[in-house]
Design an enzyme around this catalytic site. Structure first.
Site, PDB file in Angstrom:
ATOM      1  N   HIS A 257       0.856  -1.181   0.000  1.00 30.38           N
ATOM      2  CA  HIS A 257       0.000   0.000   0.000  1.00 30.38           C
ATOM      3  C   HIS A 257       0.897   1.236   0.000  1.00 30.38           C
ATOM      4  O   HIS A 257       1.704   1.409   0.912  1.00 30.38           O
ATOM      5  CB  HIS A 257      -0.888  -0.017   1.249  1.00 30.38           C
ATOM      6  N   ASP A 259       0.663   5.270  -0.089  1.00 29.77           N
ATOM      7  CA  ASP A 259      -0.155   6.478  -0.067  1.00 29.77           C
ATOM      8  C   ASP A 259       0.387   7.438  -1.124  1.00 29.77           C
ATOM      9  O   ASP A 259       1.569   7.776  -1.105  1.00 29.77           O
ATOM     10  CB  ASP A 259      -0.111   7.122   1.319  1.00 29.77           C
ATOM     11  N   ASP A 369      -7.708   1.391   2.927  1.00 35.41           N
ATOM     12  CA  ASP A 369      -7.259   2.323   3.965  1.00 35.41           C
ATOM     13  C   ASP A 369      -8.066   3.620   4.004  1.00 35.41           C
ATOM     14  O   ASP A 369      -7.592   4.619   4.515  1.00 35.41           O
ATOM     15  CB  ASP A 369      -5.774   2.645   3.726  1.00 35.41           C
ATOM     16  N   HIS A 574      -6.937   9.531  -0.400  1.00 36.05           N
ATOM     17  CA  HIS A 574      -7.546   9.474   0.938  1.00 36.05           C
ATOM     18  C   HIS A 574      -6.702  10.037   2.085  1.00 36.05           C
ATOM     19  O   HIS A 574      -7.077   9.874   3.248  1.00 36.05           O
ATOM     20  CB  HIS A 574      -7.980   8.030   1.262  1.00 36.05           C
TER      21      HIS A 574
END
Length: 1032
Positions: A257, A259, A369, A574
């Site tokens: 993951h 970001d 997430d 996000h």
């Protein structure tokens, strides 16, 4: 000889035998590396820019040594490392070991080959698995070191603002002999030790594992590798004892993951992707079973642009089904705040990218997430070719434990998707025994399904899987006492779950995260930029499409619109739109919004010029008139401000048809002008024939009612438009969280700086202004505006905000009784309780909404509209709008400075649907566009589209992606009703077909063109898209 064993001493004996801390002079761990040899030469070049390899290697490099420090934060250091492998190491496995703070990338022969991070357990690059004479013994590598960690550079804690002066130390740069046989033994012992500890004293397998590990220590002479095979044989005997058929199967999928921005800027994410993915590709080359699920088309696009060599290798592994694109969206966006159309574009841009680049679209929506999930997402997924959804974030709920891990999720229109939360409650597993046991134990759907996902790899700041994670899981593939662990794919997992789905439960409505509710309000400028840019792109698309339909020469700005949409979609990531990012990211995001505003204004001007060019040419001796454009699908009568011949601003009441324009020469006279009167006690009354209000000297409403009725909206002795300040100190996640206890700290704002004074005396517009002091050092100035014929009262608000850990809201206590309030969401609305009966109810003390919130009882209600706010709440009879927060981490300057925003209050008869609340909220957000024009002879008004039913909103008009001669229109049912509606158009349409959200025609979707237009059938909250082919 068999001996009695004490469990604790046996366990600790094995622990110490593989410890990195104790007895390394005589234990197995101390034998992992053999001979060492320093780098032959080490030199460095430092730059504040992130530059490509070709540019870096041409710079002047100066000598450096191990132990030196570099920096400060966000700098980049390029190291040239010259290595000379001793000939005596022939036949040995040789690693280059690099340990430093910061994130590194190894370059060899001008290509990235390996990411390096201490935090991600990647500190070595394998030069050779068995040194041959023919292999080069002298090697030159470059290491690109980013002066930031996997999680940025927070000062004192991870989410603190970055420390601008951090230094990054190089602690190791050397060649080592790696003893593979020692490594394999260490992994065996680690797994056995974990089984012994975690299976528990009541479990037979726990003791088998412990006694085997103990025996291995007995057999193993760390100085004599010839004793290792016997020890490994003991471990193999345990690992090869198989499970029964009923054992749970874990589907392990590599994941990383990343970001797209968070505690580091967008630009650094590009390098994080490369560092992480090149490591994955390298692992795949050595582990043919490894699969890797990877989301976010934007990140693929970054790597395609910046690292073409790496991208080509990724494409090969995608074709082999091992590097697996998932998610189908441009980024992993926030699940609450983007508009319905923005969410469609996330999928449209993402799925089209994956189709173009890899010849496939994604079949799973992947959002592990994000801070909650809108109840409209199931319909949007299905419209984009997706019937499966994976997340795990609801495991973060503060109050209630979500009751399922595998279930059907049903949206507000009735669409359902198969949903899976990995029961280990993480997307960053490390392949440990503890994690696989938690996955089985924690599974809330035992007896319904017997398969679950296990995503392994370092995440958030990148990193990804490691060799050790894979080696751990190999030993657990089918070992009695542990669940089966198989390397799998998302498709394989969901296919099995679909077969087992007959007993699954259904969850209806939103997946609300009971945490991070501050993200609906934090970084108000980002929220405002999002709403404004959504509007700008809507208007540009509408006007450009109309220009295209009416002119053979107009060039629809396809590529420029795609560029602007992608910028907007990127900012919906996000941690950006929610405001939970560092200052550097906020600056980037605001720059992107400014770019969209500037380019959008240009595109709009070009479209208007093409659409209405004749009307804009001043004729000889013609008097000035005004062209007014309406981009919404209903007729509007509103007061506008227009520039007169002398450059003065004048007001005019105009009526403009739906999705079209009107030429205004003589403005309309209002049926009843606005009256504004000051009373003896300083209060001010306003009335416009629709609503009447009374305001006290502090700008608070003491009365609000519909003209011709005595039905009051404000309870006796209460004040609406009451500002309140709350202490706002969460437990940890500062920018993210507002806690329930903030409600106990309410302080009404009552310090008057400038009492209410009339600023516009009435006629077409009346207004009154006042100023308040808020907290210690902030000020608020508000102009309260009532326009002729307008059913709502507007509050144009300016705030100079200088608080710390405070939360500003505005409250409207109402004379309305209802157990639920209604909140607008994407393409629809939903109800939430106004009470706290259950823990599920009171956990929603702060919620999100889009353009309006409504509190109604039968026959009457009051709505709050806004132009850029998302946080809201309804407690009993009080509607509140959340205006500003002041968190100090991860951005110490969050929300400080000037803010301007508008909200409005609208009392209404009947339901909010029949009263037009939905349309009024659109009108507030999508102002009419006045343009100076000539009064040449021309049609006074023109309308392109209209819809026969007020329940149906025509949301989007754009050029079709794949056929320039066609238009796509998107409509949705907004009332929650089953309805038939006619779409009427004056455009030259020759063919109409239903299509999905990816603009693929629907089988049997051909629609008849009739005199009244196209007839469409809607069920509650259904979204329909049409492909309209134009006659040329």
């Amino acid at each position: 000889m068999a001996a009695l064993k004490h469990r604790r001493t046996a366990l600790e004996r094995v622990e110490k035998f593989i410890s990195e801390v104790y007895f390394t002079d005589c234990n197995l761990r101390g034998r992992l590396f053999g001979d060492r040899c320093p780098a032959a030469s080490l030199s460095c070049f430092q730059t504040p820019r992130r530059i490509p390899y070709d540019e870096a290697v041409r710079q002047e490099f100066a000598p450096v040594k191990v132990g030196d420090s570099f920096g400060p934060t966000w700098e980049t250091c390029w190291f040239k490392v010259e290595l000379s492998i001793p000939p005596a190491w022939a036949g040995r496995e040789v690693h280059f070991v690099w340990e430093s703070d910061g994130e590194g990338m190894v370059w060899r022969d001008a290509q990235p080959v390996q990411g390096l991070t201490k935090e991600g357990e990647k500190t070595s690059y394998i030069l050779t698995s068995s040194l041959k004479e023919t292999e080069p013994h002298s090697v030159t590598l470059y290491v690109e070191l980013a002066c930031n960690g996997l999680f940025g550079a927070g000062k004192g804690s991870m989410i603190a603002p970055p420390d601008p002066d951090r230094r990054f130390t190089l602690s190791k740069a050397e060649l080592v002999v790696f003893n593979r046989d020692v490594y394999e033994l260490l992994v065996d012992l680690e797994i056995l030790l974990d089984m012994a500890q975690l299976l528990g004293e009541e479990n037979q397998r726990s003791f088998q594992a412990l006694y085997t590990a103990n025996q291995m220590v007995n057999v193993c002479d760390v100085g004599d590798p010839s004793t290792f095979p016997a020890a490994r044989g003991l471990a193999a005997a345990i690992f090869s004892q198989r499970n029964g058929e009923s054992q749970h199967t874990i589907h392990a999928v590599g994941h990383c993951h990343i970001d797209s921005a968070w505690l580091w800027p967008y630009e650094e994410t590009i390098r994080k992707c490369a560092r992480s993915w090149v490591t994955v590709v390298r692992l795949m080359e050595h582990n043919p079973e490894l699969t890797f699920a990877c989301s976010q088309a934007q990140q693929f696009e970054w790597v395609r642009s910046w690292y073409p060599g790496l991208y080509a290798r990724i494409q090969d592994f995608v074709a082999k089904g091992r590097f697996i694109p998932v998610g189908g969206t441009w980024v992993e966006m926030d699940g609450n705040l983007p508009s319905g159309e923005s969410m469609v574009r996330q999928f449209l841009q993402g799925q089209r990218f994956f189709q173009e680049q890899f010849g496939q679209i994604c079949s799973e929506f992947w959002l592990p997430d994000t801070f909650g999930y809108s109840a409209q997402l199931p319909q949007l997924m299905r419209g984009c070719g997706i019937r499966r959804f994976l997340t795990q974030k609801l495991s973060w709920n503060l109050v209630n434990t979500f009751p399922h891990h595998t279930f059907f999720w049903e949206g507000i229109d009735g669409s359902r998707v198969l949903t899976h939360f990995p029961p280990g409650d993480s997307y960053g597993m490390h392949g440990r025994v503890e994690e696989v046991l938690k996955t089985v134990k924690n599974n809330k759907d035992k007896g319904r399904v017997n398969h679950s996902a296990f995503l392994f790899g370092f995440g958030d700041g990148g990193g990804g899987p490691t060799q050790k994670m894979l080696d751990r899981m190999k030993r657990m593939s089918d070992t009695d006492g542990l669940p089966r662990v198989q390397i799998s794919t998302p498709d394989r997992l969901f296919s099995v779950l679909e077969k087992e789905s007959s007993q699954l439960c259904t969850w209806v409505g939103e997946l609300f995260l009971e945490l991070h509710n501050g993200t609906y309000t934090t970084q108000a400028q980002i929220k405002k930029g999002n709403r404004e840019c959504e509007r700008i792109l809507h208007d540009v698309e509408v006007l450009s499409t109309l220009a295209l339909a009416r002119s053979g020469t107009f060039q629809y700005p396809t590529s420029e619109l795609q560029r602007l949409w992608r910028l907007l979609l990127l900012n919906q990531f996000h941690d950006v739109l929610p405001g939970s990012c560092i200052q550097l990211v906020v600056e980037d995001a605001l720059r992107y919004y400014a770019e969209i505003r500037g380019a959008g204004a240009r595109l709009q001007e070009e479209a208007v010029q093409s659409l209405c060019g004749d009307l804009l040419q001043p004729g000889v001796g013609s008097t000035q008139s005004t062209l007014v454009l309406n981009t919404l699908p209903w007729e509007r009568t509103e007061v506008i401000s227009r520039t007169g011949p002398a450059g003065t601003e004048t007001l005019a009441l105009v009526t403009v048809p739906s999705m079209g324009y009107a030429v205004v020469k003589e403005p309309l006279q209002p049926p009843q002008p606005v009256t504004v009167r000051k009373q003896e006690d300083g209060s001010v009354t306003m009335e416009n024939g629709v609503i009447a209000v009374c305001l006290d000297t502090m700008g608070r409403l003491t009365s609000l009612h519909l003209v011709g009725s005595q039905r009051e909206s404000v309870p006796e002795g209460c004040y609406a438009n009451q500002f309140a300040l709350f202490d706002d100190v969460p437990l940890y996640w500062d920018a993210w969280d507002v806690m329930d206890y903030h409600l106990e700290t309410r302080k009404p704002v009552t310090t008057l700086l400038k009492p209410l004074e009339i600023s516009l005396a009435g006629g077409l517009r009346g207004s009154a202004s006042f100023s308040l002091q808020i907290g210690k050092s902030s000020t608020l100035t508000q102009e309260i505006i009532l326009d002729a014929t307008c059913p709502y009262l507007r509050f144009l608000t300016q705030v100079e905000w200088k608080e710390a850990h405070k939360f500003l809201k505005v409250e409207f206590p109402l004379l309305v009784r209802s157990t639920n309030a209604t909140y607008e969401i994407q393409f629809g609305h939903l109800q939430r309780p106004t009470h706290g009966n259950t823990s599920w109810d009171w956990a929603r003390f702060e919620v999100w909404a889009h353009k309006w919130v409504d509190l109604s009882e039968h026959g009457f209600g009051v709505a709050l509209l806004n132009d850029c706010k998302y946080g809201a709440s309804a407690h009993g009879n009080v509607l509140s709008l959340s205006l500003l927060r002041a968190p100090k981490s991860p951005d110490a300057t969050a929300d400080m400075g000037h803010h301007q925003f508008t909200y409005a209050v609208m009392p209404h008869w009947g339901s909010f649907q029949d009263a037009g609340v939905i349309q009024c909220a659109y009108n507030l957000n999508f102002p009419l566009h006045p343009v100076p024009a000539s009064s040449a002879q021309c049609p006074e008004a023109w309308s392109s589209f209209s819809v026969s039913s007020p329940a149906v909103v025509l949301e989007t008009v754009k050029q079709a992606e794949d056929s320039p001669g066609a238009v796509v229109v998107r409509l949705y049912e907004a009332h929650g009703s089953t309805v038939e509606a006619w779409l009427q158009t004056s455009l030259p349409v020759q063919e109409a077909t239903l299509c999905d959200l990816l603009e693929r025609p629907v089988a049997g979707g051909c629609l008849r063109l009739e005199q009244r237009g196209v007839r469409l059938s809607f069920t509650p909250f259904r979204v329909l898209s049409l492909l309209l082919v134009l006659r040329r």
